[in-house]
Design a protein around this motif. Structure first.
Motif, short mmCIF file in Angstrom:
data_model
loop_
_atom_site.label_atom_id
_atom_site.label_comp_id
_atom_site.label_asym_id
_atom_site.label_seq_id
_atom_site.Cartn_x
_atom_site.Cartn_y
_atom_site.Cartn_z
N LEU A 1 0.71 -0.76 0.14
CA LEU A 1 0.09 0.02 -0.24
C LEU A 1 0.90 0.99 -0.05
CD1 LEU A 1 -2.25 -1.85 0.34
CD2 LEU A 1 -3.06 -0.27 2.65
N ALA A 2 1.84 1.27 0.79
CA ALA A 2 3.13 2.53 1.06
C ALA A 2 3.72 2.74 -0.50
CB ALA A 2 3.37 2.34 2.13
N ASP A 3 3.71 1.30 -1.33
CA ASP A 3 4.28 1.96 -2.48
C ASP A 3 6.07 1.31 -1.94
OD1 ASP A 3 4.61 1.61 -5.52
OD2 ASP A 3 4.50 3.88 -5.19
N GLY A 4 6.38 0.88 -1.45
CA GLY A 4 7.47 0.41 -0.94
C GLY A 4 7.61 -0.78 -1.23
N HIS A 5 8.96 -1.46 -1.09
CA HIS A 5 9.18 -3.47 -1.01
C HIS A 5 9.80 -3.68 0.60
CE1 HIS A 5 10.27 -1.74 -4.62
NE2 HIS A 5 11.10 -0.52 -5.01
N LEU A 6 9.55 -5.17 0.24
CA LEU A 6 9.89 -6.26 1.31
C LEU A 6 10.85 -6.79 1.27
CD1 LEU A 6 7.77 -6.84 4.54
CD2 LEU A 6 6.89 -8.38 2.15
N LEU A 7 11.48 -6.76 2.49
CA LEU A 7 12.56 -7.95 3.03
C LEU A 7 12.45 -8.93 3.54
CD1 LEU A 7 15.61 -9.04 2.25
CD2 LEU A 7 15.95 -7.35 3.91
N LEU A 8 11.61 -10.66 3.88
CA LEU A 8 11.78 -11.15 4.43
C LEU A 8 13.04 -11.69 4.85
CD1 LEU A 8 8.51 -12.24 2.90
CD2 LEU A 8 8.51 -10.96 4.83
N ASP A 9 13.30 -11.90 6.15
CA ASP A 9 14.75 -11.72 6.55
C ASP A 9 14.13 -13.04 8.01
OD1 ASP A 9 17.27 -12.89 7.17
OD2 ASP A 9 17.27 -10.40 8.18
N ASP A 10 14.89 -14.76 7.46
CA ASP A 10 14.56 -15.59 8.23
C ASP A 10 15.68 -16.89 7.80
OD1 ASP A 10 14.18 -16.85 10.55
OD2 ASP A 10 12.39 -15.62 11.30
N VAL A 11 15.77 -18.07 8.93
CA VAL A 11 15.85 -19.12 8.32
C VAL A 11 15.56 -19.76 7.13
CG1 VAL A 11 17.20 -19.49 11.02
CG2 VAL A 11 14.95 -20.14 10.76
N PRO A 12 16.21 -20.80 6.50
CA PRO A 12 15.65 -21.22 6.01
C PRO A 12 14.10 -21.90 6.02
CG PRO A 12 17.55 -21.83 5.16
CD PRO A 12 17.73 -21.23 6.87
N GLY A 13 12.61 -22.06 5.33
CA GLY A 13 11.87 -23.40 5.70
C GLY A 13 10.54 -22.40 6.32
N VAL A 14 11.23 -20.88 6.65
CA VAL A 14 9.94 -20.77 7.67
C VAL A 14 8.48 -19.60 6.88
CG1 VAL A 14 11.40 -20.51 9.61
CG2 VAL A 14 10.75 -19.31 8.02
N GLY A 15 8.85 -20.23 5.11
CA GLY A 15 7.40 -19.30 4.71
C GLY A 15 7.87 -17.93 4.19
N LYS A 16 8.93 -17.80 4.17
CA LYS A 16 9.60 -16.14 2.86
C LYS A 16 8.93 -16.42 2.11
CE LYS A 16 13.98 -16.20 4.55
NZ LYS A 16 14.31 -17.85 4.33
N THR A 17 9.12 -17.81 1.35
CA THR A 17 8.78 -17.43 -0.35
C THR A 17 7.41 -17.98 0.07
OG1 THR A 17 11.02 -18.21 -1.20
CG2 THR A 17 9.10 -19.26 -2.21
N LEU A 18 6.64 -18.65 0.66
CA LEU A 18 4.96 -19.06 0.81
C LEU A 18 4.51 -17.39 0.64
CD1 LEU A 18 3.26 -20.41 0.60
CD2 LEU A 18 3.42 -21.01 3.38
N LEU A 19 5.31 -17.17 1.25
CA LEU A 19 4.14 -16.04 1.35
C LEU A 19 4.98 -14.74 0.30
CD1 LEU A 19 3.21 -13.12 3.54
CD2 LEU A 19 5.36 -13.00 4.30
#
Length: 322
Positions: free
Chosen positions: A45-63
């Motif tokens: 909504l804010a016309d920004g970009h999102l960085l998802l940071d964490d260990v593999p396998g917790v759903g980052k790509t899924l989100l």
């Protein structure tokens, strides 16, 4: 197809329904973390970009995939690897002998939603190829500038720096991400539901779009009308200023960070059903918006990079506007 104009105007009730549909659709497959889904909506909504940071396998790509599939927008996924080159992202100009012409072949960055998966596995040279695209919404190749979007959203995932085969993102690259969100593990109930949900296959593949590009732009336009009282703006500036004078920080927040905070606060208010910002919006967003942009002195000396505790400390000392 035009995406703005009087015929595409939306009422506040229609916009609220669109936002609710988006968050519910993503929440159908990304279980147990409504706050993370909300932050993803804020970035959009804010016309920004999102960085998802964490260990593999917790759903980052899924989100990221769930968000992309909820939008009727062109979506490209880029798997970042050490041998990925800038031309693999942006595109290249090739010569066609049959017509004696040079033709530009667009790269995967030419989409409305781009998933940069495991972005910190590529070299800094390749990572920096995204700088112009993320900030200016355009790509320049061989002297020709080509626009991106609207809308244009980069959702990147990264693994912790301590993991083998990763490169730290440059400060200039991190500053282009409006929010960095740590996904974390789901609770036991949510994880049980995930096991059940995946019996019949990958649930994200069944998601249908709930927003058109025009809907996204209408929501982004509405966000910019949210009222931010001057006292809230001063609260934001106090927070930004605090990062520049704190003894533990070698690099404070930039003016771009202040703008990102302001816009994110407006978007966060919309996700709460308000047309005005409150101090709690700033408190909720302080760490996701600022922590990844700051460099601690311990990090500069080879220590732990997390500036989240420092942000919380600065926030706790600030006078909250009435």
């Amino acid at each position: 197809m035009p995406v703005d104009g009087p015929s595409n105007a939306r009422s506040p009730r229609e916009l609220a329904a669109l936002l609710d549909a988006l968050q519910k659709n993503v929440g159908r497959v990304f279980l147990g973390k409504p706050d993370i889904v909300r932050f993803a909506a804020v970035a959009l909504l804010a016309d920004g970009h999102l960085l998802l940071d964490d260990v593999p396998g917790v759903g980052k790509t899924l989100l990221a995939k769930a968000l992309a599939r909820s939008l009727a927008c062109k979506f490209n996924r880029i798997q970042f690897t050490p041998d990925l080159l800038p031309g693999d992202l942006l595109g290249v100009t090739i010569y066609r002998a049959q017509t004696s012409e040079f033709l530009f072949q667009p790269g995967p960055v030419f989409a409305e939603v781009v998933l940069a998966d495991e972005i910190n596995r590529a070299t800094p040279r390749t990572q920096s190829a995204l700088l112009e695209a993320m900030q200016e919404r355009q790509v320049t190749v061989d002297g020709n500038t080509r626009p991106l979007g609207p809308p244009f959203l980069v959702v990147a995932t990264q693994n912790p720096h301590e993991f083998e085969g990763t490169y730290p993102l440059p400060e200039s690259q991190l500053d282009r991400f409006m929010l960095r969100v740590k996904v974390g593990y789901p609770d036991r109930e949510a994880e049980r539901a995930i096991l059940t949900q995946h019996r019949a296959g990958e649930p994200v593949e069944a998601l249908e779009p709930v927003l058109q590009p025009a809907d996204v732009i209408a929501l982004q336009t509405h966000v910019r009308t949210v009222r931010v009282d001057p006292s809230i703006a001063e609260y934001i500036l106090d927070l930004i200023g605090g990062t520049r004078t704190h003894p533990e920080l070698a690099l404070g927040a930039s003016t771009r960070a202040a703008l990102a905070m302001y816009r994110a606060v407006q978007a966060f208010a919309v996700t709460a059903g308000r047309d005005f910002a409150v101090p709690d919006d700033v408190k909720a967003l302080a760490e996701p918006v600022l922590a990844h942009r700051l460099v601690t002195r311990s990090w500069a000396a080879g220590g732990h990079p997390d500036a989240g505790p420092v942000v919380r400390e600065i926030l706790a000392k600030l006078k909250v506007p009435a």
